[in-house]
Design a protein around this motif. Sequence first.
Motif, PDB file in Angstrom:
ATOM      1  N   GLY A 161       0.809  -1.216   0.000  1.00 47.51           N
ATOM      2  CA  GLY A 161       0.000   0.000   0.000  1.00 47.51           C
ATOM      3  C   GLY A 161       0.840   1.263   0.000  1.00 47.51           C
ATOM      4  O   GLY A 161       0.509   2.242  -0.686  1.00 47.51           O
ATOM      5  N   LEU A 162       1.945   1.270   0.770  1.00 46.68           N
ATOM      6  CA  LEU A 162       2.826   2.446   0.781  1.00 46.68           C
ATOM      7  C   LEU A 162       3.443   2.674  -0.598  1.00 46.68           C
ATOM      8  O   LEU A 162       3.582   3.818  -1.048  1.00 46.68           O
ATOM      9  N   ALA A 163       3.826   1.591  -1.259  1.00 46.78           N
ATOM     10  CA  ALA A 163       4.390   1.724  -2.605  1.00 46.78           C
ATOM     11  C   ALA A 163       3.362   2.316  -3.564  1.00 46.78           C
ATOM     12  O   ALA A 163       3.691   3.167  -4.395  1.00 46.78           O
ATOM     13  N   GLY A 164       2.099   1.884  -3.437  1.00 47.80           N
ATOM     14  CA  GLY A 164       1.057   2.455  -4.285  1.00 47.80           C
ATOM     15  C   GLY A 164       0.857   3.937  -4.029  1.00 47.80           C
ATOM     16  O   GLY A 164       0.609   4.710  -4.957  1.00 47.80           O
ATOM     17  N   ALA A 165       1.002   4.343  -2.761  1.00 44.60           N
ATOM     18  CA  ALA A 165       0.800   5.752  -2.417  1.00 44.60           C
ATOM     19  C   ALA A 165       1.894   6.646  -2.978  1.00 44.60           C
ATOM     20  O   ALA A 165       1.633   7.773  -3.398  1.00 44.60           O
ATOM     21  N   VAL A 166       3.146   6.171  -2.982  1.00 39.22           N
ATOM     22  CA  VAL A 166       4.254   7.027  -3.435  1.00 39.22           C
ATOM     23  C   VAL A 166       4.533   6.891  -4.929  1.00 39.22           C
ATOM     24  O   VAL A 166       5.319   7.675  -5.480  1.00 39.22           O
ATOM     25  N   SER A 167       3.897   5.944  -5.595  1.00 40.35           N
ATOM     26  CA  SER A 167       4.169   5.728  -7.022  1.00 40.35           C
ATOM     27  C   SER A 167       3.944   6.967  -7.888  1.00 40.35           C
ATOM     28  O   SER A 167       4.756   7.256  -8.778  1.00 40.35           O
ATOM     29  N   PRO A 168       2.846   7.741  -7.680  1.00 45.22           N
ATOM     30  CA  PRO A 168       2.682   8.945  -8.507  1.00 45.22           C
ATOM     31  C   PRO A 168       3.836   9.931  -8.348  1.00 45.22           C
ATOM     32  O   PRO A 168       4.283  10.535  -9.334  1.00 45.22           O
ATOM     33  N   TYR A 169       4.339  10.105  -7.126  1.00 49.25           N
ATOM     34  CA  TYR A 169       5.463  11.012  -6.907  1.00 49.25           C
ATOM     35  C   TYR A 169       6.739  10.450  -7.538  1.00 49.25           C
ATOM     36  O   TYR A 169       7.551  11.183  -8.098  1.00 49.25           O
ATOM     37  N   LEU A 170       6.911   9.135  -7.452  1.00 52.27           N
ATOM     38  CA  LEU A 170       8.091   8.501  -8.028  1.00 52.27           C
ATOM     39  C   LEU A 170       8.126   8.723  -9.537  1.00 52.27           C
ATOM     40  O   LEU A 170       9.184   8.977 -10.114  1.00 52.27           O
ATOM     41  N   GLY A 171       6.956   8.634 -10.164  1.00 52.66           N
ATOM     42  CA  GLY A 171       6.898   8.873 -11.604  1.00 52.66           C
ATOM     43  C   GLY A 171       7.318  10.276 -11.981  1.00 52.66           C
ATOM     44  O   GLY A 171       8.029  10.485 -12.968  1.00 52.66           O
ATOM     45  N   VAL A 172       6.911  11.248 -11.175  1.00 48.01           N
ATOM     46  CA  VAL A 172       7.284  12.644 -11.449  1.00 48.01           C
ATOM     47  C   VAL A 172       8.781  12.863 -11.231  1.00 48.01           C
ATOM     48  O   VAL A 172       9.458  13.526 -12.022  1.00 48.01           O
ATOM     49  N   VAL A 173       9.326  12.280 -10.171  1.00 46.47           N
ATOM     50  CA  VAL A 173      10.736  12.498  -9.821  1.00 46.47           C
ATOM     51  C   VAL A 173      11.678  11.824 -10.824  1.00 46.47           C
ATOM     52  O   VAL A 173      12.697  12.404 -11.220  1.00 46.47           O
ATOM     53  N   LEU A 174      11.345  10.605 -11.243  1.00 46.41           N
ATOM     54  CA  LEU A 174      12.270   9.815 -12.055  1.00 46.41           C
ATOM     55  C   LEU A 174      12.138  10.041 -13.550  1.00 46.41           C
ATOM     56  O   LEU A 174      13.022   9.624 -14.315  1.00 46.41           O
ATOM     57  N   LYS A 175      11.066  10.662 -13.966  1.00 49.07           N
ATOM     58  CA  LYS A 175      10.721  10.704 -15.386  1.00 49.07           C
ATOM     59  C   LYS A 175      11.867  11.158 -16.280  1.00 49.07           C
ATOM     60  O   LYS A 175      12.093  10.598 -17.354  1.00 49.07           O
ATOM     61  N   ASN A 176      12.634  12.147 -15.866  1.00 46.87           N
ATOM     62  CA  ASN A 176      13.667  12.727 -16.727  1.00 46.87           C
ATOM     63  C   ASN A 176      15.092  12.357 -16.314  1.00 46.87           C
ATOM     64  O   ASN A 176      16.056  12.968 -16.771  1.00 46.87           O
ATOM     65  N   HIS A 177      15.246  11.346 -15.452  1.00 47.29           N
ATOM     66  CA  HIS A 177      16.566  10.945 -14.993  1.00 47.29           C
ATOM     67  C   HIS A 177      17.095   9.749 -15.791  1.00 47.29           C
ATOM     68  O   HIS A 177      16.331   8.969 -16.370  1.00 47.29           O
ATOM     69  N   ASP A 178      18.399   9.603 -15.796  1.00 47.15           N
ATOM     70  CA  ASP A 178      19.044   8.451 -16.405  1.00 47.15           C
ATOM     71  C   ASP A 178      18.563   7.189 -15.681  1.00 47.15           C
ATOM     72  O   ASP A 178      18.666   7.101 -14.450  1.00 47.15           O
ATOM     73  N   PRO A 179      18.053   6.189 -16.411  1.00 38.44           N
ATOM     74  CA  PRO A 179      17.477   5.014 -15.743  1.00 38.44           C
ATOM     75  C   PRO A 179      18.505   4.107 -15.068  1.00 38.44           C
ATOM     76  O   PRO A 179      18.142   3.286 -14.228  1.00 38.44           O
ATOM     77  N   ARG A 180      19.771   4.216 -15.434  1.00 38.19           N
ATOM     78  CA  ARG A 180      20.746   3.258 -14.910  1.00 38.19           C
ATOM     79  C   ARG A 180      20.864   3.316 -13.381  1.00 38.19           C
ATOM     80  O   ARG A 180      20.873   2.273 -12.712  1.00 38.19           O
ATOM     81  N   TRP A 181      20.936   4.521 -12.823  1.00 40.87           N
ATOM     82  CA  TRP A 181      21.103   4.623 -11.374  1.00 40.87           C
ATOM     83  C   TRP A 181      19.872   4.144 -10.609  1.00 40.87           C
ATOM     84  O   TRP A 181      20.008   3.408  -9.619  1.00 40.87           O
ATOM     85  N   PRO A 182      18.650   4.504 -10.990  1.00 41.16           N
ATOM     86  CA  PRO A 182      17.489   3.951 -10.285  1.00 41.16           C
ATOM     87  C   PRO A 182      17.415   2.426 -10.351  1.00 41.16           C
ATOM     88  O   PRO A 182      17.049   1.775  -9.374  1.00 41.16           O
ATOM     89  N   PHE A 183      17.782   1.849 -11.497  1.00 41.03           N
ATOM     90  CA  PHE A 183      17.747   0.396 -11.616  1.00 41.03           C
ATOM     91  C   PHE A 183      18.799  -0.244 -10.718  1.00 41.03           C
ATOM     92  O   PHE A 183      18.529  -1.240 -10.045  1.00 41.03           O
ATOM     93  N   VAL A 184      20.001   0.301 -10.716  1.00 43.28           N
ATOM     94  CA  VAL A 184      21.065  -0.244  -9.872  1.00 43.28           C
ATOM     95  C   VAL A 184      20.682  -0.124  -8.400  1.00 43.28           C
ATOM     96  O   VAL A 184      20.812  -1.083  -7.616  1.00 43.28           O
ATOM     97  N   LEU A 185      20.191   1.054  -8.005  1.00 44.77           N
ATOM     98  CA  LEU A 185      19.824   1.275  -6.609  1.00 44.77           C
ATOM     99  C   LEU A 185      18.697   0.337  -6.185  1.00 44.77           C
ATOM    100  O   LEU A 185      18.763  -0.294  -5.121  1.00 44.77           O
ATOM    101  N   SER A 186      17.673   0.214  -7.022  1.00 49.28           N
ATOM    102  CA  SER A 186      16.544  -0.664  -6.696  1.00 49.28           C
ATOM    103  C   SER A 186      17.002  -2.112  -6.566  1.00 49.28           C
ATOM    104  O   SER A 186      16.611  -2.827  -5.629  1.00 49.28           O
TER     105      SER A 186
END
Length: 407
Positions: A161-186
Amino acid sequence: MTTTELKADTASTAASRTGIYLAVLQLVFTLGWTTYVIYLPKLAAQVGIAPSAVILILMLDQAIFTISDTAMGVAADRVAKLVGRLSVFVGVLTAISCAAFVALPFVAGTGPGAQAWFIALIVIWVITSSALRAPPLTLLGKHRAKPAIPFLSALAMLGYGLAGAVSPYLGVVLKNHDPRWPFVLSGVVLLLTTLALAKVERDIAEEAPAKPAEPAKPLSAIPIFFIGSMLILSLGYQLHFSINSTPFYLRFAQAADLQWLMPVFWIGFNIAMFPASVVVKHRGGLIVMGAAGLLGAFAVIGAELAGNLNVMIVAQFFAGAAWGCMLMAAVSAALAIGETGAEGKVVGLVFSALALATFARMAAVAGGLQKLPEYAPLLQWAPVACWAVAGAGLLVIAASRLQAQRG
């Protein structure tokens, strides 16, 4: 404090730690999935996959989940008979899953020539990541006392449920970033979180030894009806939240406000599970699923007929609360139904039902049904029908079981 009270207090603390760990695991896993969905169109374009085909890749993911979730649950039942083996089983598969996940943006960056490798990595990641859905939850059914399971199930689903709540914000924050670092971190965070499962499994086995193993029995009529009802309830959730909620809000708000409004559903989800777990403890999961289905149907009707934004927000809050009660009670009921040695199998079937409902919703979107005027009333009222029909059926089954027990 007597020795008995001390043991009870220690067991309660260990149980809470188990629930919190499962919540963190579900949170990290679901946020990783969200990261994948956010970046998939961009990564697919890099390997020459048309934007229109992205939905087909997501449908393939859910089709695989439908099969692999149950398969992983069955495997978990067999592996968990030996203390310490479940964490090894989950850890090895998670290591493979994280390696495939982290590799996705790097392989995509090499261009269209890597298209086949890109698809292969997705398939490997999806299959192996099923090890993080049903198998960890089987620890609750095999080691924890039955009265503690509803509260621990609520804790575990809190991460979802917490992941569902923060997903809209995550989409806004990550949209324009290089995907490599989020994938590695996750990937790294998920792997580290999963490695802690070994200690969790060892601790709960010491505090609450596994129940005597029994050969798994074929599912009877009630478990089959339960899984069918879960599929219908999940379809109602998918149609309401993923298809209808955005148009509902846009009647009264701007598109830029959606990132603040969509989490209302998940706030209700997270809050309602814990008081509902008390009811599940005393009355069972089926009756809570049924009652929540009917209440959720009324909440969706409220959203359909809302005349202003405030009414819409209240309706969405209660719809989310109803879905939280349904999902928490479903996990609790699955562990109770499968307590003959098939906990993993039944919980796996619950997750398979969720995946199949997601597949159906994606198929409807891919087919453009939400854009066809003749199908608009069907999509609009289908969530009400799904939750009301399945909820009523579950209440009938729960009442008949209660009457049989009294008889």
